[in-house]
Design a protein around this motif. Structure first.
Motif, mmCIF file in Angstrom:
data_model
loop_
_atom_site.group_PDB
_atom_site.id
_atom_site.type_symbol
_atom_site.label_atom_id
_atom_site.label_comp_id
_atom_site.label_asym_id
_atom_site.label_seq_id
_atom_site.Cartn_x
_atom_site.Cartn_y
_atom_site.Cartn_z
ATOM 1 N N MET A 97 0.858 9.524 -11.114
ATOM 2 C CA MET A 97 0.785 8.234 -12.359
ATOM 3 C C MET A 97 0.142 8.026 -14.077
ATOM 4 O O MET A 97 0.661 7.254 -14.662
ATOM 5 N N PHE B 187 2.263 2.128 -3.602
ATOM 6 C CA PHE B 187 1.131 2.093 -4.264
ATOM 7 C C PHE B 187 0.265 3.785 -3.903
ATOM 8 O O PHE B 187 0.198 4.548 -5.061
ATOM 9 N N SER B 188 0.523 4.030 -2.686
ATOM 10 C CA SER B 188 0.335 5.738 -2.907
ATOM 11 C C SER B 188 1.278 5.944 -3.439
ATOM 12 O O SER B 188 1.235 7.698 -3.626
ATOM 13 N N ASN C 299 0.481 -1.216 -0.404
ATOM 14 C CA ASN C 299 0.091 -0.401 0.249
ATOM 15 C C ASN C 299 0.473 1.244 0.177
ATOM 16 O O ASN C 299 0.619 2.347 -1.158
ATOM 17 N N TYR D 292 3.612 5.557 -5.678
ATOM 18 C CA TYR D 292 2.855 5.582 -7.496
ATOM 19 C C TYR D 292 2.214 6.397 -7.713
ATOM 20 O O TYR D 292 2.105 6.962 -8.696
ATOM 21 N N LYS D 293 1.246 6.437 -7.167
ATOM 22 C CA LYS D 293 -0.150 7.165 -7.412
ATOM 23 C C LYS D 293 -0.065 8.912 -7.772
ATOM 24 O O LYS D 293 -0.600 9.508 -8.953
ATOM 25 N N ARG D 294 0.654 8.865 -6.692
ATOM 26 C CA ARG D 294 1.297 10.499 -7.018
ATOM 27 C C ARG D 294 1.723 10.955 -8.810
ATOM 28 O O ARG D 294 1.156 12.125 -8.481
#
Length: 550
Positions: A13, A6-7, A3, A9-11
């Motif tokens: 995307m 993932f958080s 998690n 990489y989400k920044r």
């Protein structure tokens, strides 16, 4: 941990998606170039006149496109990694500020090395390892299909190396992970030892045993780093040697058999050239896949270190919903049966009761190790405090927000701590004014010592006493409600110390002052004295000697 990644990489995307698409384009182009050359050579080279110049232009354009994409690829990857590095380093600094002081102290070497060296792996494991692993695997599968379509017999010679590569990965991957863990451990230990050597450089210049102890530990760590770094090189070198040996043997076999097939016209020249090119594209991806998988194991070790620091428990904020609106007004402190232990094991304070008020200096005395500093740290909430143990202005300490609590408390240590190396940033005398301090007495006192620092620029130029004076002045500059002083005058000359304590007596009706001292001559009979003893009981005014007057 998943998690957390993932958080992260989400920044980014969109950038990450663009980078992935770019990698796919490079993969397709890279695997297509030999086929394009095969088609051009077999269809046009010997069948059309004056076609050489056209073929050359097409080849050049293809190579330019390939070069441009390869130029953009690392630029975009670096941008993504740098953005993530900045973000993570800011997050780690916030965690250090919010985390408990014991966690920070116990992991100092690990924290600093993680911020500097381990952070980049958190992003690069995706863009530089997982993405490339995917595209390399895709490229490898395409190449394998093409090779089998070109010539089954030659392709089978390449495929027989698979089991050997798998064995190499299993053996050397685990070994690489273990070596990296040991290397990072020694690196953290070395950093702690360097800090200890620098902090104790004066005593280390002597010929006492501690000198040898420090340097023995230092030598052990640098030899350990050399040992494990060398093993990393040996491990990587041996893997590369095995890959090269396998590749060389198989390629010689392929070239010999392929040449015979060309001579017997079982294989065209174009097909043979394309097969040789794809053969290198076969061995290259296999080596890269194994290398990436080993690199992933190494990266995961560093990512776990980053995640472990980000998982430190935060200091508990105020208990009440309106804690951020609660502010200290008078700074009257009452302590009721306080217990405090470090790491949940060793009990430092037990059953402490005390009252700290305004109108007099509140001295805290006692032998070394009885918990005087721990008591002050508890009031400052550097250590966890149970509910209903410490009250400020009749409000439980835990009900104040950390920001409101600490912004109302001035703190000066026996060993001064400063954020900046330059004096002008620590206490800017020019910017200090009566309106900022809202008290002319404190303003005038600070200004009186201004010229003591005129000829100095850096903290390291100051003596121990001057550092304590600067720290003391800084603790006053915010005009706090509570002033906590942990042996702040121990290195000062008698006159400066006399002036500082005398000044505290003039402002003790405006600020609640808590002062740790080992010198009973500092104390007047009118002062409030809290004595901590090894039986951890408080005695008031328990000074069995004549008290001096100022």
């Amino acid at each position: 941990m998943i998690n957390f990644l993932f958080s992260l990489y989400k920044r980014q995307m969109r950038k990450i998606t663009c980078y992935f698409v770019l990698l796919l384009c490079l993969t397709v182009l890279n695997t297509s170039i030999p086929l394009i050359f095969k088609f051009l050579f077999d269809k046009f080279l010997f069948t059309h006149n004056n076609i050489e110049s056209v073929l050359l232009i097409i080849v050049i354009l293809i190579l330019i496109l390939f070069a441009v994409l390869n130029f953009i690829n690392p630029l975009l990857n670096n941008r993504i990694i740098n953005n993530s590095n900045i973000y993570l380093r800011r997050m780690l600094m916030k965690k250090i500020q919010k985390g408990y002081i014991l966690n920070v102290h116990q992991n100092k070497g690990k924290i600093l090395q993680t911020i500097e060296n381990d952070v980049p792996y958190c992003q690069s494991i995706l863009t530089s390892i997982i993405f490339e692993l995917f595209t390399i695997t895709l490229s490898f599968c395409i190449v394998l299909v093409i090779l089998f379509n070109m010539n089954l017999q030659l392709s089978l010679y390449l495929v027989i190396t698979f089991p050997i590569y798998i064995v190499l990965y299993i053996v050397f991957g685990k070994k690489a992970e273990f070596i990296n863990e040991q290397y990072l451990f020694k690196r953290d230990s070395l950093f702690n030892n360097i800090n200890n050597i620098i902090a104790n450089i004066s005593i280390l210049k002597g010929g006492i045993k501690v000198n040898r102890d420090f340097h023995d530990e230092y030598e052990e760590d640098i030899k350990g780093i050399y040992k494990w770094y060398n093993k990393q090189g040996v491990n990587s070198g041996f893997v590369a040697f095995c890959y090269s040996l396998l590749q060389g043997i198989i390629m010689i076999l392929v070239i010999v058999l392929g040449t015979k097939m060309v001579i017997t016209k079982q294989l065209t020249i174009g097909s043979f050239i394309a097969f040789i090119m794809y053969s290198f594209n076969f061995f290259g991806p296999v080596s890269q896949i194994i290398g990436s998988l080993i690199g992933m194991k190494i990266a995961i070790v560093s990512i776990k270190r980053v995640y472990s620091i980000l998982s430190f428990s935060d200091e508990i904020e105020g208990d009440l919903k309106n804690s951020h609106s609660l502010k200290i007004k008078e700074g009257i402190i009452n302590i009721n049966n306080l217990n405090c232990s470090i790491d949940g094991s060793k009990t430092i304070l037990k059953g402490v009761n005390a009252n700290f008020k305004r109108g007099k200096i509140n001295f805290i005395v006692g032998e070394n190790g009885v918990g005087k500093t721990t008591l002050l740290y508890s009031i400052f909430r550097l250590y966890q405090v149970e509910k209903n143990k410490i009250f400020i202005d009749n409000i439980d300490l835990n009900e104040y927000s950390l920001n409101n609590l600490r912004s109302s408390i001035g703190f000066a240590f026996q060993n001064p701590q400063f954020i900046h190396d330059e004096i002008k940033y620590i206490l800017n005398f020019e910017s200090i004014n009566r309106e900022l301090l809202s008290d002319e007495t404190i303003y005038d006192f600070i200004q009186n010592f201004k010229h003591d620092f005129d000829d100095k620029k850096n903290i390291n130029e100051l003596s121990g006493g001057k550092k304590q004076l600067l720290s003391f002045l800084y603790s006053l500059s915010s005009f706090p409600k509570i002033l906590i002083l942990d042996e702040p005058f121990s290195n000062m000359d008698d006159k400066t110390k006399h002036d500082c304590i005398g000044f505290l007596r003039t402002i003790c009706d405006k600020i609640t002052i808590l002062l740790i001292t080992h010198n009973n001559e500092d104390i007047l009979s009118t002062d409030n004295v809290v004595k901590l003893e090894k039986n951890l009981k408080r005695e008031k005014n328990a000074i069995n000697r004549k008290l001096s007057n100022y």
